[in-house]
Motif scaffolding. Structure first.
Motif, PDB file in Angstrom:
ATOM      1  N   VAL A   5       0.846  -1.197   0.000  1.00 48.57           N
ATOM      2  CA  VAL A   5       0.000   0.000   0.000  1.00 48.57           C
ATOM      3  C   VAL A   5       0.883   1.250   0.000  1.00 48.57           C
ATOM      4  CG1 VAL A   5      -1.676   1.328   1.344  1.00 48.57           C
ATOM      5  CG2 VAL A   5      -1.981  -1.123   1.065  1.00 48.57           C
ATOM      6  N   LYS A   6       1.937   1.227   0.804  1.00 52.20           N
ATOM      7  CA  LYS A   6       2.854   2.378   0.847  1.00 52.20           C
ATOM      8  C   LYS A   6       3.581   2.549  -0.477  1.00 52.20           C
ATOM      9  CE  LYS A   6       3.415   2.398   5.807  1.00 52.20           C
ATOM     10  NZ  LYS A   6       4.294   2.254   6.942  1.00 52.20           N
ATOM     11  N   TYR A   7       3.974   1.439  -1.100  1.00 50.10           N
ATOM     12  CA  TYR A   7       4.576   1.522  -2.439  1.00 50.10           C
ATOM     13  C   TYR A   7       3.599   2.146  -3.428  1.00 50.10           C
ATOM     14  CZ  TYR A   7       8.772  -1.340  -1.641  1.00 50.10           C
ATOM     15  OH  TYR A   7       9.978  -1.813  -1.229  1.00 50.10           O
ATOM     16  N   GLY A   8       2.350   1.715  -3.369  1.00 52.41           N
ATOM     17  CA  GLY A   8       1.330   2.249  -4.264  1.00 52.41           C
ATOM     18  C   GLY A   8       1.164   3.747  -4.094  1.00 52.41           C
ATOM     19  N   LYS A   9       1.128   4.206  -2.848  1.00 54.17           N
ATOM     20  CA  LYS A   9       0.992   5.641  -2.590  1.00 54.17           C
ATOM     21  C   LYS A   9       2.211   6.410  -3.082  1.00 54.17           C
ATOM     22  CE  LYS A   9      -2.153   5.168   1.306  1.00 54.17           C
ATOM     23  NZ  LYS A   9      -2.348   5.363   2.732  1.00 54.17           N
ATOM     24  N   ALA A  10       3.395   5.817  -2.908  1.00 56.37           N
ATOM     25  CA  ALA A  10       4.616   6.479  -3.379  1.00 56.37           C
ATOM     26  C   ALA A  10       4.626   6.580  -4.903  1.00 56.37           C
ATOM     27  CB  ALA A  10       5.848   5.719  -2.887  1.00 56.37           C
ATOM     28  N   TYR A  11       4.275   5.492  -5.585  1.00 60.62           N
ATOM     29  CA  TYR A  11       4.219   5.520  -7.050  1.00 60.62           C
ATOM     30  C   TYR A  11       3.155   6.507  -7.537  1.00 60.62           C
ATOM     31  CZ  TYR A  11       7.327   1.503  -7.654  1.00 60.62           C
ATOM     32  OH  TYR A  11       8.414   0.668  -7.669  1.00 60.62           O
ATOM     33  N   LEU A  12       2.054   6.601  -6.808  1.00 62.25           N
ATOM     34  CA  LEU A  12       0.996   7.531  -7.174  1.00 62.25           C
ATOM     35  C   LEU A  12       1.489   8.974  -7.079  1.00 62.25           C
ATOM     36  CD1 LEU A  12      -2.027   7.595  -7.969  1.00 62.25           C
ATOM     37  CD2 LEU A  12      -2.535   7.866  -5.549  1.00 62.25           C
ATOM     38  N   SER A  13       2.223   9.266  -6.021  1.00 59.73           N
ATOM     39  CA  SER A  13       2.739  10.633  -5.875  1.00 59.73           C
ATOM     40  C   SER A  13       3.810  10.952  -6.913  1.00 59.73           C
ATOM     41  CB  SER A  13       3.282  10.862  -4.463  1.00 59.73           C
ATOM     42  OG  SER A  13       4.438  10.080  -4.242  1.00 59.73           O
ATOM     43  N   MET A  14       4.508   9.915  -7.421  1.00 58.51           N
ATOM     44  CA  MET A  14       5.517  10.133  -8.466  1.00 58.51           C
ATOM     45  C   MET A  14       4.887  10.180  -9.854  1.00 58.51           C
ATOM     46  SD  MET A  14       8.839   7.881  -7.260  1.00 58.51           S
ATOM     47  CE  MET A  14       8.072   6.358  -7.684  1.00 58.51           C
ATOM     48  N   GLY A  15       3.640   9.743  -9.969  1.00 62.87           N
ATOM     49  CA  GLY A  15       2.959   9.765 -11.252  1.00 62.87           C
ATOM     50  C   GLY A  15       3.185   8.522 -12.088  1.00 62.87           C
ATOM     51  N   ASP A  16       3.674   7.443 -11.475  1.00 59.69           N
ATOM     52  CA  ASP A  16       3.900   6.184 -12.191  1.00 59.69           C
ATOM     53  C   ASP A  16       2.627   5.334 -12.085  1.00 59.69           C
ATOM     54  OD1 ASP A  16       4.861   3.944 -13.422  1.00 59.69           O
ATOM     55  OD2 ASP A  16       6.620   3.714 -12.127  1.00 59.69           O
ATOM     56  N   TYR A  17       1.636   5.664 -12.920  1.00 55.82           N
ATOM     57  CA  TYR A  17       0.320   5.051 -12.802  1.00 55.82           C
ATOM     58  C   TYR A  17       0.304   3.586 -13.228  1.00 55.82           C
ATOM     59  CZ  TYR A  17      -0.819   9.965 -12.353  1.00 55.82           C
ATOM     60  OH  TYR A  17      -0.845  11.274 -11.953  1.00 55.82           O
ATOM     61  N   GLY A  18       1.202   3.178 -14.095  1.00 60.31           N
ATOM     62  CA  GLY A  18       1.286   1.772 -14.492  1.00 60.31           C
ATOM     63  C   GLY A  18       1.656   0.893 -13.312  1.00 60.31           C
ATOM     64  N   GLN A  19       2.622   1.347 -12.522  1.00 57.95           N
ATOM     65  CA  GLN A  19       3.028   0.589 -11.336  1.00 57.95           C
ATOM     66  C   GLN A  19       1.898   0.564 -10.296  1.00 57.95           C
ATOM     67  OE1 GLN A  19       5.281  -1.468 -11.535  1.00 57.95           O
ATOM     68  NE2 GLN A  19       7.250  -0.641 -10.859  1.00 57.95           N
ATOM     69  N   VAL A  20       1.219   1.691 -10.141  1.00 57.39           N
ATOM     70  CA  VAL A  20       0.120   1.750  -9.173  1.00 57.39           C
ATOM     71  C   VAL A  20      -0.983   0.775  -9.581  1.00 57.39           C
ATOM     72  CG1 VAL A  20      -1.625   3.220  -8.100  1.00 57.39           C
ATOM     73  CG2 VAL A  20       0.618   4.162  -8.612  1.00 57.39           C
ATOM     74  N   ASN A  21      -1.283   0.726 -10.855  1.00 59.89           N
ATOM     75  CA  ASN A  21      -2.313  -0.185 -11.352  1.00 59.89           C
ATOM     76  C   ASN A  21      -1.920  -1.639 -11.086  1.00 59.89           C
ATOM     77  OD1 ASN A  21      -4.780  -0.684 -12.525  1.00 59.89           O
ATOM     78  ND2 ASN A  21      -3.942  -0.795 -14.596  1.00 59.89           N
ATOM     79  N   ARG A  22      -0.652  -1.965 -11.310  1.00 56.91           N
ATOM     80  CA  ARG A  22      -0.165  -3.325 -11.051  1.00 56.91           C
ATOM     81  C   ARG A  22      -0.286  -3.672  -9.567  1.00 56.91           C
ATOM     82  NH1 ARG A  22       4.184  -5.468  -9.031  1.00 56.91           N
ATOM     83  NH2 ARG A  22       5.308  -3.490  -8.919  1.00 56.91           N
ATOM     84  N   ILE A  23       0.106  -2.734  -8.713  1.00 52.13           N
ATOM     85  CA  ILE A  23       0.044  -2.965  -7.268  1.00 52.13           C
ATOM     86  C   ILE A  23      -1.401  -3.118  -6.812  1.00 52.13           C
ATOM     87  CG2 ILE A  23       0.430  -1.824  -5.038  1.00 52.13           C
ATOM     88  CD1 ILE A  23       3.101  -0.825  -6.194  1.00 52.13           C
ATOM     89  N   VAL A  24      -2.292  -2.290  -7.340  1.00 51.11           N
ATOM     90  CA  VAL A  24      -3.707  -2.389  -6.965  1.00 51.11           C
ATOM     91  C   VAL A  24      -4.259  -3.752  -7.345  1.00 51.11           C
ATOM     92  CG1 VAL A  24      -6.015  -1.535  -7.563  1.00 51.11           C
ATOM     93  CG2 VAL A  24      -4.229   0.077  -6.959  1.00 51.11           C
ATOM     94  N   ARG A  25      -3.903  -4.242  -8.542  1.00 51.28           N
ATOM     95  CA  ARG A  25      -4.390  -5.570  -8.964  1.00 51.28           C
ATOM     96  C   ARG A  25      -3.872  -6.649  -8.026  1.00 51.28           C
ATOM     97  NH1 ARG A  25      -2.116  -6.382 -13.959  1.00 51.28           N
ATOM     98  NH2 ARG A  25      -1.650  -4.226 -14.376  1.00 51.28           N
ATOM     99  N   GLU A  26      -2.585  -6.584  -7.647  1.00 50.41           N
ATOM    100  CA  GLU A  26      -2.023  -7.595  -6.744  1.00 50.41           C
ATOM    101  C   GLU A  26      -2.671  -7.531  -5.366  1.00 50.41           C
ATOM    102  OE1 GLU A  26       2.241  -7.707  -6.554  1.00 50.41           O
ATOM    103  OE2 GLU A  26       2.431  -7.475  -8.731  1.00 50.41           O
ATOM    104  N   LEU A  27      -2.858  -6.322  -4.853  1.00 50.00           N
ATOM    105  CA  LEU A  27      -3.486  -6.175  -3.544  1.00 50.00           C
ATOM    106  C   LEU A  27      -4.925  -6.680  -3.566  1.00 50.00           C
ATOM    107  CD1 LEU A  27      -2.197  -2.628  -2.518  1.00 50.00           C
ATOM    108  CD2 LEU A  27      -1.622  -4.784  -1.412  1.00 50.00           C
TER     109      LEU A  27
END
Length: 118
Positions: A5-27
């Motif tokens: 979740v913390k990784y997802g929030k960090a990627y979101l703040s950096m604007g790396d939406y592809g990584q956030v989407n991947r993390i959301v799917r895994e979570l």
């Protein structure tokens, strides 16, 4: 789980939406039953996953996906719902309703969201 979740929030703040989407799917996959439906015993975790996904939808302006996710968050039975998470979800819901020019619903969502921050 919390680390992702913390990784997802960090990627979101950096604007790396592809990584956030991947993390959301895994979570989300970790909170599902074997048949693919949401596990009702993991309501608190699902709430965090949906909150991250709603933030992603807001950042990418994906309103159709947000309209599908938002009602699910309101119907979850979280054992201990963090008021800050629900406040954030309600705030994003208010923004969604403002975009649709549904002012009364937006007002109600903002009110509930800000009540969660108290």
């Amino acid at each position: 789980f919390n680390t992702y979740v913390k990784y997802g929030k960090a990627y979101l703040s950096m604007g790396d939406y592809g990584q956030v989407n991947r993390i959301v799917r895994e979570l989300h996959k970790s909170c599902q039953l074997s048949n693919g439906s949401d596990d009702p015993t993991k309501g608190t975790y699902l709430l965090e996953v949906y909150a991250l996904e709603i933030q992603l939808c807001t950042a990418t302006k994906n309103n159709s996906r947000m309209k599908a996710i938002y009602p699910k968050t309101l119907n979850l039975n979280a054992a201990v719902a963090d008021p800050r998470i629900m406040g954030g979800i309600r705030e994003e819901g208010g923004k969604m309703y403002m975009g649709e020019q549904k002012w009364n619903e937006a007002y109600n969502e903002f009110y509930e969201g800000f009540r969660g921050y108290q």
